[in-house]
Design a protein around this motif. Structure first.
Motif, PDB file in Angstrom:
ATOM      1  N   VAL A   1      15.192  26.361 -35.464  1.00 20.65           N
ATOM      2  CA  VAL A   1      16.376  26.208 -36.317  1.00 20.65           C
ATOM      3  C   VAL A   1      17.591  26.119 -35.401  1.00 20.65           C
ATOM      4  N   VAL A   2      18.368  25.045 -35.559  1.00 17.52           N
ATOM      5  CA  VAL A   2      19.482  24.811 -34.634  1.00 17.52           C
ATOM      6  C   VAL A   2      20.834  24.746 -35.326  1.00 17.52           C
ATOM      7  N   GLY A   3      20.866  24.835 -36.661  1.00 22.32           N
ATOM      8  CA  GLY A   3      22.146  24.789 -37.344  1.00 22.32           C
ATOM      9  C   GLY A   3      22.038  25.261 -38.784  1.00 22.32           C
ATOM     10  N   LEU A   4      23.169  25.749 -39.296  1.00 16.50           N
ATOM     11  CA  LEU A   4      23.275  26.211 -40.681  1.00 16.50           C
ATOM     12  C   LEU A   4      24.497  25.554 -41.310  1.00 16.50           C
ATOM     13  N   ASP A   5      24.411  25.274 -42.614  1.00 20.73           N
ATOM     14  CA  ASP A   5      25.533  24.601 -43.271  1.00 20.73           C
ATOM     15  C   ASP A   5      25.641  25.075 -44.717  1.00 20.73           C
ATOM     16  N   GLY A   6      26.849  24.997 -45.257  1.00 20.09           N
ATOM     17  CA  GLY A   6      27.095  25.367 -46.638  1.00 20.09           C
ATOM     18  C   GLY A   6      28.516  25.830 -46.803  1.00 20.09           C
ATOM     19  N   GLY A   7      28.905  26.115 -48.054  1.00 24.19           N
ATOM     20  CA  GLY A   7      30.229  26.637 -48.318  1.00 24.19           C
ATOM     21  C   GLY A   7      30.222  28.142 -48.237  1.00 24.19           C
TER      22      GLY A   7
ATOM     23  N   LEU B   1      23.395  31.294 -33.583  1.00 15.40           N
ATOM     24  CA  LEU B   1      23.928  30.094 -34.233  1.00 15.40           C
ATOM     25  C   LEU B   1      25.349  30.360 -34.716  1.00 15.40           C
ATOM     26  N   ASP B   2      26.166  29.306 -34.725  1.00 18.50           N
ATOM     27  CA  ASP B   2      27.597  29.449 -35.009  1.00 18.50           C
ATOM     28  C   ASP B   2      27.889  30.186 -36.307  1.00 18.50           C
ATOM     29  N   ARG B   3      27.239  29.810 -37.387  1.00 16.86           N
ATOM     30  CA  ARG B   3      27.617  30.360 -38.684  1.00 16.86           C
ATOM     31  C   ARG B   3      26.683  31.487 -39.149  1.00 16.86           C
ATOM     32  N   TRP B   4      25.905  32.009 -38.240  1.00 16.44           N
ATOM     33  CA  TRP B   4      24.986  33.082 -38.608  1.00 16.44           C
ATOM     34  C   TRP B   4      25.712  34.266 -39.252  1.00 16.44           C
ATOM     35  N   PRO B   5      26.806  34.780 -38.668  1.00 12.29           N
ATOM     36  CA  PRO B   5      27.492  35.923 -39.304  1.00 12.29           C
ATOM     37  C   PRO B   5      28.002  35.589 -40.706  1.00 12.29           C
ATOM     38  N   ASP B   6      28.436  34.329 -40.929  1.00  4.77           N
ATOM     39  CA  ASP B   6      28.943  33.947 -42.248  1.00  4.77           C
ATOM     40  C   ASP B   6      27.866  34.099 -43.312  1.00  4.77           C
ATOM     41  N   PHE B   7      26.680  33.631 -42.995  1.00  4.54           N
ATOM     42  CA  PHE B   7      25.628  33.577 -44.011  1.00  4.54           C
ATOM     43  C   PHE B   7      24.769  34.850 -44.063  1.00  4.54           C
TER      44      PHE B   7
ATOM     45  N   ASP C   1      15.222  21.233 -35.573  1.00  4.48           N
ATOM     46  CA  ASP C   1      15.315  20.188 -34.555  1.00  4.48           C
ATOM     47  C   ASP C   1      14.257  19.093 -34.707  1.00  4.48           C
ATOM     48  N   ARG C   2      13.056  19.411 -35.132  1.00  7.08           N
ATOM     49  CA  ARG C   2      12.000  18.412 -35.230  1.00  7.08           C
ATOM     50  C   ARG C   2      11.900  17.776 -36.615  1.00  7.08           C
ATOM     51  N   VAL C   3      12.774  18.232 -37.525  1.00  5.53           N
ATOM     52  CA  VAL C   3      12.694  17.737 -38.904  1.00  5.53           C
ATOM     53  C   VAL C   3      14.000  17.141 -39.376  1.00  5.53           C
ATOM     54  N   GLY C   4      15.110  17.770 -39.005  1.00  5.57           N
ATOM     55  CA  GLY C   4      16.418  17.377 -39.516  1.00  5.57           C
ATOM     56  C   GLY C   4      16.907  18.387 -40.533  1.00  5.57           C
TER      57      GLY C   4
ATOM     58  N   VAL D   1       9.113  27.745 -39.874  1.00  4.25           N
ATOM     59  CA  VAL D   1       9.480  27.235 -38.551  1.00  4.25           C
ATOM     60  C   VAL D   1       8.943  28.194 -37.487  1.00  4.25           C
ATOM     61  N   VAL D   2       8.065  27.663 -36.623  1.00  4.09           N
ATOM     62  CA  VAL D   2       7.419  28.464 -35.587  1.00  4.09           C
ATOM     63  C   VAL D   2       7.745  27.857 -34.233  1.00  4.09           C
ATOM     64  N   ARG D   3       8.304  28.643 -33.339  1.00  6.42           N
ATOM     65  CA  ARG D   3       8.714  28.111 -32.039  1.00  6.42           C
ATOM     66  C   ARG D   3       7.524  27.677 -31.200  1.00  6.42           C
ATOM     67  N   GLY D   4       6.426  28.441 -31.245  1.00  8.26           N
ATOM     68  CA  GLY D   4       5.254  28.097 -30.453  1.00  8.26           C
ATOM     69  C   GLY D   4       4.446  26.967 -31.062  1.00  8.26           C
ATOM     70  N   GLU D   5       3.569  26.378 -30.254  1.00 11.70           N
ATOM     71  CA  GLU D   5       2.747  25.265 -30.727  1.00 11.70           C
ATOM     72  C   GLU D   5       1.503  25.745 -31.465  1.00 11.70           C
TER      73      GLU D   5
END
Length: 543
Positions: free
Chosen positions: A429-435, A343-349, A444-447, A397-401
């Motif tokens: 998990v498809v994204g991370l956000d924060g300062g 994910l893009d911001r993984w190293p940041d966090f 992805d399935r929740v928002g 969050v579990v990738r499998g069903e």
């Protein structure tokens, strides 16, 4: 100065016979009032037996605080703590308050005592351990003080290093714009984290720098050749080291971080034999580490092995600083490295909200805040329950069903019944956000969900990149025994035998635990493999 009396566990009463046997390991000495028997910072010092007079144990004055007398020890008792066994230099001082007659028991003689007299071994070991635990809670902790930003990965690494090695220390979190009194020493935010060792600052401190200053780094004893080097301090490595040392092998245990491996990061292990109410990974590893010291294992951490090669009839283990340990055999128990999400911001966090363990240390960073746990195996389930039980709303969050495909049924049942845990299967998990700190995670399935921490348990890759000469499978796991795919015939024809159980493609190099192809990846299995590998070591060395 106020002092307190040692409790019976810290200052055990000894029979005449016990005291006489203990005296037999010491060398007599007489000191005048005010003389020091050892000083803080001494790399080598003795267990002090007090025959007549009195000795006081002192935390020396630091630049911001006066000295403190921690205890006064009288006749028929002894002065010392756990650092005598793990090689740590003295962090306290001992001085006579009056003319005093003592006996000095060197570290070499103390180890002989541990190996020859079970009764005295238990008595002394209990006392040294109890004293270490008491010192951790008192003014002695100021002898090693860490200062850093609460969310800093480097600050967290220092704390984890000290806690895994059970070092007496204190940690203080500061914000980068409020370093307060430290600024008077010319310290800036760029110098964080700082380690104050006996009041002297180590700027931009790392576990390696601190270990060197404490005397916990490997130092060769001349042309020393050890019987067994165990590379990796998880359950398999600790078991191998304990069994090897207890059976008479001179044993060195190395770990690139600190003893414990992934097991030390587990909040609760419930299926380990003998613990019907569960045991934390930290407690289990702590007791195993103490057991290793009891049997004379020399533990070095952080101490990273970067190369392993046969030289004549020996094996050379090269460390990251260039030092070489010569050994008759090795057991590789280096485990596996945590996988990361792309994910893009993984190293940041990673320095401010992403964690690969869920223990009290990480819990303090996210206390009572919402968190996300990623993974579908037992470690993710255990972490979710631990965090939820301590006030954190959890999104798992579990990738499998199918949650039960890789997770034990008892964990699945508890997770589904716990209202504080929201389980999302077939999700990612498809994204991370924060300062500066992690604030939100996109599933992805929740928002978007609020999260002050993301705990990642998506598996690990074997730490075998430095072992290219050994036979490995396509995923990098070490092949052993009859599983070895290729066997240079000259190796084995010369030895007149086939590879032993747990032996790799290089003779007298063994592998156990998560790093080995076909291992079960469970704590109990790792312990069994580590101890079983030692049986093969004995057979190889006997040949």
């Amino acid at each position: 100065m106020q002092s307190h009396d040692l409790d019976p566990l810290q200052n055990p009463e000894m029979s005449d016979a016990q005291w006489a046997r203990l005296r037999g390991f010491g060398v007599a000495d007489t000191v005048a009032a005010g003389d020091y028997l050892f000083r803080s910072g001494d790399r080598d010092y003795d267990l002090i037996l007090v025959e007549e007079g009195q000795v006081e144990v002192v935390r020396d004055s630091l630049f911001w605080i006066e000295e403190a007398v921690l205890d006064r020890v009288g006749p028929r008792s002894f002065v010392g703590e756990l650092g005598l066994l793990n090689g740590q230099g003295a962090f306290l001082s001992a001085r006579a308050t009056e003319p005093t007659r003592v006996l000095r028991v060197s570290r070499t003689e103390l180890r002989r005592l541990m190996g020859e007299d079970d009764d005295l071994c238990d008595l002394v070991l209990h006392a040294l351990w109890a004293r270490r635990e008491e010192l951790r809670r008192g003014p002695a902790a100021l002898t090693l003080k860490f200062v850093g930003e609460r969310s800093s990965r480097d600050f967290l690494a220092l704390q984890r290093f000290a806690e895994r090695l059970d070092l007496v220390h204190k940690s203080v979190a500061v914000s980068p714009d409020e370093i307060g009194a430290h600024a008077k020493l010319g310290v800036t935010a760029e110098d964080l984290p700082i380690a104050y060792l006996q009041g002297e600052p180590i700027l931009r401190a790392t576990p390696g720098l601190v270990a060197d200053r404490l005397g916990l780094s490997y130092e060769s004893n001349g042309d020393e050749i050890v019987d067994l080097v165990v590379i990796g301090g998880g359950p398999a490595g600790l078991a191998a080291a304990i069994y090897g040392a207890s059976e008479g092998l001179s044993t060195v245990l190395l770990d690139a971080v600190a003893p414990g491996g992934q097991a030390a990061s587990t909040a609760r292990i419930e299926n380990f034999l003998g613990f019907p109410f569960g045991v934390s990974g930290g407690d289990l590893i702590g007791q195993a580490s103490l057991q290793a010291l009891k049997f004379g294992v020399r533990v070095y951490a952080p101490c990273e092995a970067v190369a392993l090669a046969p030289v004549d009839d020996l094996l050379d283990v090269t460390l990251s600083d260039g030092r070489v340990i010569r050994a008759r055999s090795t057991i590789v128990t280096s485990g596996a490295a945590y996988r990361r999400l792309d994910l893009d911001r993984w190293p940041d966090f990673e320095r401010s909200g992403i964690y690969y363990a869920a223990t009290q240390l990480e819990l303090r960073q996210v206390m009572a805040s919402p968190v996300v746990v990623v993974g579908g195996a037992n470690s993710a389930g255990q972490a979710s329950l631990y965090l939820a039980a301590n006030g954190c709303p959890v999104h798992l969050v579990v990738r499998g069903e199918d949650l039960g495909r890789r997770m034990s049924s008892y964990l699945v049942d508890r997770l589904m019944e716990d209202p504080r845990v929201h389980v999302h299967t077939g999700a990612n998990v498809v994204g991370l956000d924060g300062g500066a700190l992690l604030e939100r995670v996109h599933i992805d399935r929740v928002g978007d969900v609020d999260a002050r921490g993301l705990f990642c348990f998506i598996g690990a890759d074997p730490a075998t990149g430095w072992l290219s000469s050994l036979d490995r499978d396509a995923d990098g796991f070490l092949r052993t025994g009859t599983d070895i795919a290729w066997q240079p015939l000259a190796h084995w024809q010369q030895l007149g035998r086939e590879p032993l159980p747990f032996e790799t493609s290089t003779p007298r190099v063994f592998a156990a635990g998560d790093v080995r192809r076909g291992s079960m990846k469970r704590v109990a299995a790792a312990v069994g493999e580590g101890s079983s590998a030692v049986a093969s070591v004995h057979r190889a060395l006997a040949g």
